[in-house]
Scaffold this motif. Structure first.
Motif, mmCIF file in Angstrom:
data_model
loop_
_atom_site.group_PDB
_atom_site.id
_atom_site.type_symbol
_atom_site.label_atom_id
_atom_site.label_comp_id
_atom_site.label_asym_id
_atom_site.label_seq_id
_atom_site.Cartn_x
_atom_site.Cartn_y
_atom_site.Cartn_z
ATOM 1 N N ARG A 376 0.964 -1.209 -0.013
ATOM 2 C CA ARG A 376 0.025 0.002 -0.097
ATOM 3 C C ARG A 376 0.811 1.303 -0.111
ATOM 4 O O ARG A 376 0.636 2.346 -0.584
ATOM 5 C CB ARG A 376 -0.831 -0.036 1.332
ATOM 6 C CG ARG A 376 -1.746 -1.287 1.177
ATOM 7 C CD ARG A 376 -2.576 -1.056 2.607
ATOM 8 N NE ARG A 376 -3.282 -2.481 2.716
ATOM 9 C CZ ARG A 376 -4.175 -2.850 3.743
ATOM 10 N NH1 ARG A 376 -4.373 -1.825 4.660
ATOM 11 N NH2 ARG A 376 -4.493 -3.871 3.948
ATOM 12 N N LYS A 379 2.386 1.852 -3.275
ATOM 13 C CA LYS A 379 1.163 2.244 -4.204
ATOM 14 C C LYS A 379 0.857 3.768 -4.065
ATOM 15 O O LYS A 379 0.896 4.489 -5.102
ATOM 16 C CB LYS A 379 -0.059 1.421 -4.052
ATOM 17 C CG LYS A 379 -1.218 1.726 -5.130
ATOM 18 C CD LYS A 379 -0.694 1.000 -6.500
ATOM 19 C CE LYS A 379 -1.715 1.309 -7.526
ATOM 20 N NZ LYS A 379 -1.072 0.755 -8.811
ATOM 21 N N THR A 454 -5.039 -2.181 -1.141
ATOM 22 C CA THR A 454 -4.175 -1.738 -2.128
ATOM 23 C C THR A 454 -4.690 -1.293 -3.401
ATOM 24 O O THR A 454 -4.660 -0.422 -4.063
ATOM 25 C CB THR A 454 -3.165 -2.691 -2.638
ATOM 26 O OG1 THR A 454 -2.437 -3.065 -1.137
ATOM 27 C CG2 THR A 454 -1.841 -2.089 -3.472
ATOM 28 N N GLU A 458 -5.620 3.633 -5.780
ATOM 29 C CA GLU A 458 -5.749 4.434 -6.991
ATOM 30 C C GLU A 458 -7.143 5.147 -7.292
ATOM 31 O O GLU A 458 -7.191 6.217 -7.624
ATOM 32 C CB GLU A 458 -5.407 3.551 -8.122
ATOM 33 C CG GLU A 458 -5.016 4.531 -9.381
ATOM 34 C CD GLU A 458 -4.024 3.920 -10.420
ATOM 35 O OE1 GLU A 458 -3.481 2.803 -9.936
ATOM 36 O OE2 GLU A 458 -3.936 4.537 -11.485
#
Ligand code: PLP
Length: 478
Positions: A376, A379, A454, A458
């Motif tokens: 995470r 990311k 995760t 985005e």
């Protein structure tokens, strides 16, 4: 009409004289009704029952009840009983509260309670400092805790040691390398054993605000000392400082580690100025790649450092388990403060945690979570660098459960607006300015990744990106 579900109250009635018994009973009940201890709809005890309890005749109680009924405080229902009327508490304009209510010291009235965690299950949860409770090994802890409730130590009913469960202290000592005691509210204890009212305390700015508020609440004079990219600026410490509170492994909230030269300088400063250093090591069990710098507690050879650890991030914040490693010179005082505060933390839970650590379950859980959080962390840093280049400068960090980013152009107010807009859009995150201790709040955001998967990072950050854009369209910037 019968009211089978009405609650029958058991009112507190004190008869102090013997002249006007019905009057005394009437006044006791009326006072209870007026200040809300007995509320509308509740049933008074049967006259016979109250008469027996007060050792008076039934007629005496009935006379008191009749007066309450005639003055509108109660209603008599045949075959059912006497019920308190609704909405009588302010009927005669009397205040329900005593006129001169007790007042606490001012500092305790202005502590902002953490409303940020009241939002339940936001769509995208970037709140800092929250571990992933979904991945916790509940079955194992339940089994170990259940076993404790069958153990003679818990069943004996005898109080435990304020210093904490011995097995847990040993387990923690093995875990962190060295141990001096177990605590529930260590910062509070340390503050109490070291500080007199008006003593000077230094905290980081920005920093962990609950600690600053605690020091203020106990009457200390608090100085907010700036941090730079090496951590607390030691040269800026006021000379009279008695306690310095720092978060060197992962500065809260900015996220950098305190450099080794700065650590040495802080310890030397504390030794020169007869000051204590509180080292808050709240989330450094999660470290991604970078080599750890030695803890202040390890570097310190002069017995100045108090190391505070927490199981809130490695396990669950709701357990309220943590520990403090104090220099030998403070050991007795710290135990005494813990004893006078709440004696000791829940023993079955401490003992279960000791076994949890001894059986290797703790290490396994931390390893597993570290892998999850590392993905995470990578990311979030990747998306911030790629999609927020023009808006946010990420502060490099490789520890813990959150990253911070400074706004490149947006102001503190604009970031506050952004966080509100984001919250309405299902994205929860904290503005950095929440943790400002002085007059120079920084515009920026903390983005936690403890509670978000995760693959949600985005889409969540895309939504946040849209909120920056919406702010521009509304003209709330520039
Ligand atoms: C800087 C800092 N210290 C300590 C803690 C943990 O405190 P506790 O052990 O009381 O849960 C937190 C939690 O978010 C924190 O951010």
């Amino acid at each position: 009409m019968r009211e089978p579900y009405a609650r029958t109250v058991d009112p507190h009635v004190v008869i102090s004289g013997s002249r006007d018994l019905p009057g005394e009973i009437y006044r006791n009940l009326r006072a209870a009704i007026l200040d809300g201890r007995i509320v509308g709809g509740e049933r008074l005890p049967a006259t016979r029952e109250l008469a027996v309890r007060l050792n008076v005749s039934r007629t005496t109680v009935a006379t008191a009840y009749d007066r309450l009924i005639s003055e509108g405080y109660a209603t008599g229902r045949v075959g059912s009983g006497t019920y308190v009327e609704a909405n009588v508490a302010t009927r005669d304009g009397r205040p329900a509260q005593p006129r001169r209510a007790l007042r606490s010291r001012r500092a305790w009235e202005s502590v902002p309670l953490p409303a940020v965690f009241r939002v339940e299950h936001p769509e995208f949860d970037f709140r800092a400092g929250v571990p992933d409770a979904r991945l916790f090994p509940y079955d194992e802890l339940r089994r170990l805790t259940a076993r404790q409730f069958r153990s003679p130590a818990v069943g004996s009913g005898v109080y435990g040691e304020p210093a904490g469960h011995l097995g847990l202290r040993e387990a923690i000592a093995r875990h962190v390398g060295v141990s001096r005691g177990v605590r529930a509210v260590a910062e509070d204890i340390i503050a109490r054993v070291l500080l007199k009212p008006r003593d000077r305390v230094a905290v980081e700015d920005p920093g962990y605000s609950p600690l600053r508020l605690l020091f203020e609440a106990i009457g200390a004079r608090v100085t907010a000392v700036p941090v730079d990219d090496e951590g607390l600026v030691v040269n800026a410490l006021p000379t009279q400082t008695r306690v310095v509170y720092v978060s060197p492994s992962h500065q809260f909230p900015l996220g950098m580690s305190m450099s080794l030269p700065r650590r040495r300088a802080l310890i030397a400063w504390a030794a020169d100025h007869d000051a204590a250093v509180v080292e808050d090591d709240y989330d450094s069990d999660f470290r991604y790649g970078a080599k750890p710098i030695e803890a202040l507690q390890t570097l310190d050879k002069s017995g100045r450092v108090i190391y505070v650890g927490s199981f809130s991030k490695t396990m669950l914040p709701t357990l309220r388990l943590g520990f403090v490693i104090v220099p030998e010179s403070l050991r007795i005082a710290a135990q005494s403060a813990k004893f006078l505060t709440d004696w000791h933390t829940s023993l079955p839970l401490q003992a279960a945690l000791a076994t949890f650590i001894d059986d290797g379950l703790f290490a396994r859980h931390v390893r597993r979570m570290r892998t999850a959080y590392q993905g995470r962390h990578e990311k979030i840093v990747e998306v911030l660098a790629r999609d927020f280049e023009d808006e946010l400068a990420v502060i490099p960090s490789s520890v813990g459960l959150h990253v911070s980013a400074i706004a490149r152009t947006a102001s503190v107010d604009q970031i506050a607006t952004l966080a509100r807009v984001a919250s309405q859009a299902g994205v929860e995150c904290f503005p950095l300015a929440l943790f400002s201790a002085g007059d120079n709040p920084r515009a920026g955001l903390l983005l936690g990744y403890g509670a978000i998967d995760t693959d949600q990072i985005e889409p969540g950050l895309n939504r946040l990106r849209g909120c920056f854009a919406a702010m521009d369209e509304r003209g709330s910037r520039g």
